[in-house]
Design an enzyme around this catalytic site. Structure first.
Site, PDB file in Angstrom:
ATOM      1  N   GLY A 198      -9.296   5.352   4.048  1.00  0.00           N
ATOM      2  CA  GLY A 198      -9.231   4.721   5.347  1.00  0.00           C
ATOM      3  C   GLY A 198      -8.518   5.774   6.291  1.00  0.00           C
ATOM      4  CB  ALA A 200      -5.456   4.818  11.279  1.00  0.00           C
ATOM      5  CB  SER A 201      -5.303   6.539  15.871  1.00  0.00           C
ATOM      6  OG  SER A 201      -4.321   5.665  16.001  1.00  0.00           O
ATOM      7  CG  LEU A 202      -0.915   7.303  15.101  1.00  0.00           C
ATOM      8  CD1 LEU A 202       0.382   6.438  15.033  1.00  0.00           C
ATOM      9  CD2 LEU A 202      -0.931   8.217  16.255  1.00  0.00           C
ATOM     10  CB  ALA A 203      -1.523   8.427   9.084  1.00  0.00           C
ATOM     11  CD  GLN A 204      -6.968  12.118   6.414  1.00  0.00           C
ATOM     12  OE1 GLN A 204      -7.531  12.285   7.576  1.00  0.00           O
ATOM     13  NE2 GLN A 204      -7.144  12.902   5.385  1.00  0.00           N
ATOM     14  CB  VAL A 205      -4.755   5.663   3.198  1.00  0.00           C
ATOM     15  CG1 VAL A 205      -4.178   5.119   1.975  1.00  0.00           C
ATOM     16  CG2 VAL A 205      -3.876   5.406   4.331  1.00  0.00           C
ATOM     17  CE  LYS A 220       0.370   5.166   7.605  1.00  0.00           C
ATOM     18  NZ  LYS A 220       0.892   4.003   8.143  1.00  0.00           N
ATOM     19  CG  ASP A 351      -0.834  -1.511  14.837  1.00  0.00           C
ATOM     20  OD1 ASP A 351      -1.694  -2.092  15.735  1.00  0.00           O
ATOM     21  OD2 ASP A 351      -1.100  -0.516  14.377  1.00  0.00           O
TER      22      ASP A 351
END
Length: 616
Positions: A198, A200-205, A220, A351
């Site tokens: 995954g 996202a705009s701030l991080a990835q997993v 994360k 969120d």
């Protein structure tokens, strides 16, 4: 004389003048003999075809060296470029709106189409600017996509930003991990999937396996470039929105910059995210609930290692059918979880979107009262609601659920002002944002109601949303003069906490629709009404007990007030429970009919698919 001239010229040639002074030292030969002309010696830098290209190359080289080696210079250049993208998109959009509204149109249909096209053009300009800038700007677009009060052209255009995030390369991730944890990835994990599951705009997993315990975990990792550009991006957004407000006062979005300034540092601190998840676990520890929050193993500011949970999306009907999970119960349990957070705990996830929710069959050790667990992810942003705000917000919803009357109408407007700083002129827009439906009867003036559809008197007697109601909402957005400005005004006035609660409302409504539930469209509002009733009772009960401790337990007036409030709560709560039972029986009847129809056509397999809401 000729000899002297030749000697002087030779001496002059032997002198080496510094190159910067060549343009000042020009050799002129003169002769007293008539008719003899001696040409002037010219510096190479006096030739434009040499000077200009050389200057451009020199400046470009110096600029590139400065950009590559000086962080302040790089920040200034990127700030100008990124800010100009957003500023140009916003300014063009404002001009486009002004031009569109200033034109005259032969028919209402042409006006509606022109305004809708203007919404789409403006949203696409902003979308392109946000995608080009990336990073925290993606977060802005995601927030805009979740604001129900914005025109549908805006929300639908921004919605792809939920999935359009570029992953960080493995080498950069490894460098960040080494800096934050103090060890390379290979020393901490036996296995580490370099491809994120995954982004996202701030991080990835990423999925990994711990070397010490062999446990499968989710890792994360914050995008490395965020820390460098976070502060400058926030300043750019604030500056751009300030310019828009100055030149186009009716298009004010400064609240978006203020919200980003407050919330972004919280979301970028994974230690805070770990604390938020622990507090939420503690809030639900004494409740029979299907909510499950993954345990945190290690947390630093930019790295979060937590338990890996495998499951499906909560709105994946096939996954639910294969796991024999009742989709109606999933929708109702989601509503219970978030209403518990808002009205009882006063501490809620801010969120919410389907990407932050998973569902899985309940393990044997689960506390869930059902055969499934709802897994809540991404705990970076939470808000609290103080008791007074919770009580007023609960009373606002109870007034919307109560049958219409002059007293109820006054209560709705009274609590809207207490909760959202909303006056009578903006109340219809605020009510539509709360309910996700057209304004209730008595909210709009008679001359503004075209009678194209039936307006409900309360949330309880709402019918399923018709095409006529949807058309009326779209037409109101594009036809009503000043409505768009009113929407911006509502967004500016409403406290950030209430805006986040509206996002929760939108999530539960949209998931109830996506799950194709068979219960009434007002079923989830009954759950909200129960929690509102309970919250008001608990807050009032605490107030009365505190008063008894001060004035005496056997004070007659306080005892009478206490039992009066209790009896009022019991009556209202019991009515809601009975109404829930009736609606659940109706929903079960619909599923049973679908099961029989599917069995008749395709046997037991068709019956199972039909009952699960799948095509058969």
């Amino acid at each position: 004389m000729n000899f002297l001239c030749r000697e002087s010229l030779g001496w002059r040639r032997r002198i080496q003048f510094p190159k910067p002074f060549y343009h000042q030292t020009r050799l002129v030969r003169t002769s007293r003999r008539p008719g003899i002309q001696i040409k002037e010696a010219r510096s190479p830098l006096s030739q434009p075809w040499i000077t200009y290209p050389a200057s451009i190359i020199l400046l470009a080289s110096a600029g590139w060296i400065a950009y590559d080696n000086s962080q302040p210079v790089r920040h200034v250049v990127l700030a100008v470029v990124r800010c100009s993208r957003l500023g140009v998109a916003a300014a063009l959009g404002a001009v486009d709106y002004k031009a569109t509204f200033a034109r005259s149109y032969p028919t209402d249909a042409e006006y509606t189409q022109a305004v809708s096209e203007c919404h789409t053009r403006s949203a696409q300009r902003v979308l392109r600017a946000l995608l080009a800038n990336g990073g925290v700007f993606i977060k802005i677009g995601q927030h805009m996509a979740s604001l129900y009060v914005l025109p549908v052209e805006w929300t639908s255009t921004m919605r792809p930003l939920q999935d359009r995030c570029e992953p960080t390369a493995y080498d950069a991730v490894d460098a960040l991990f080494r800096t934050d944890i103090g060890q390379p990835i290979t020393e901490v994990f036996d296995e580490f999937d370099p491809n994120p599951i995954g982004v996202a705009s701030l991080a990835q997993v990423h999925i990994a396996r711990l070397r010490e315990t062999g446990e499968e975990v989710a890792v994360k990792l914050q995008h490395p470039h965020l820390a460098e550009f976070c502060e400058i991006d926030m300043k750019m957004v604030e500056a751009t929105l300030g310019w828009i407000k100055y030149w186009f006062p009716e298009f004010e979005f400064t609240w978006l910059g203020e919200e980003m300034r407050t919330n972004l540092p919280k979301e970028m601190n994974f230690i805070l995210e770990a604390h938020n998840s622990e507090r939420t676990i503690d809030d639900f520890k004494s409740i029979d609930t299907s909510l499950y929050i993954p345990k945190v193993i290690t947390a630093t500011k930019k790295v979060l290692i937590m338990e890996y949970i495998e499951g499906g999306r909560v709105d994946d009907l096939k996954y639910l059918a294969d796991a024999h999970i009742d989709r109606n119960k999933v929708a109702l349990e989601l509503s219970r979880i978030f209403n518990q957070m808002v009205f009882v705990n006063g501490w809620f996830h801010a969120d919410p979107h389907p990407g932050n929710l998973l569902i899985r069959p309940a393990p044997k050790t689960s506390r869930s009262p059902y055969n499934f667990e709802i897994v809540l992810l991404d705990h970076g942003l939470y808000f609290d609601l103080d008791p007074a705000l919770r009580a007023n917000y609960a009373k606002l919803w109870l007034s919307l659920i109560a049958p219409a009357s002059p007293e109820t109408t006054l209560d709705r407007r009274k609590y809207a002002e207490l909760v959202g700083n909303i006056g009578p002129d903006l109340y219809p827009v605020f009510e539509a944002a709360l309910t996700g439906r057209a304004a209730l009867e008595g909210t709009v003036r008679d001359n503004e109601d075209d009678g194209s559809f039936h307006r409900a008197t309360s949330m309880i007697d709402m019918e399923p949303q018709s095409n006529a109601e949807l058309d009326a909402i779209r037409n109101a957005v594009v036809k009503t003069e000043g409505l768009l400005t009113s929407v911006f005004d509502v967004l500016r006035r409403v406290p950030r906490r209430i805006l986040m609660v509206l996002k929760l409302n939108d999530l539960t409504r949209s998931l109830d629709h996506s799950l194709m539930t068979t219960h009434s469209n007002i079923r989830i509002f009954l759950i909200m009404a129960k929690y509102c009733t309970y919250a008001v009772w608990q807050i009032e009960r605490k107030r009365l007990i505190d008063a008894m401790q001060h004035s005496g337990v056997f004070t007659y007036s306080l005892l009478r007030s206490y039992f009066s409030c209790w009896w009022k709560f019991e009556k209202a709560y019991t009515k809601l429970v009975i109404l829930e039972m009736v609606m659940d029986f109706e929903a079960y009847t619909v599923i049973t009919k679908a099961w029989v129809k599917g069995w008749w056509k395709r046997g037991f397999e068709g019956a199972h698919q039909a009952a699960a809401g799948l095509a058969y």
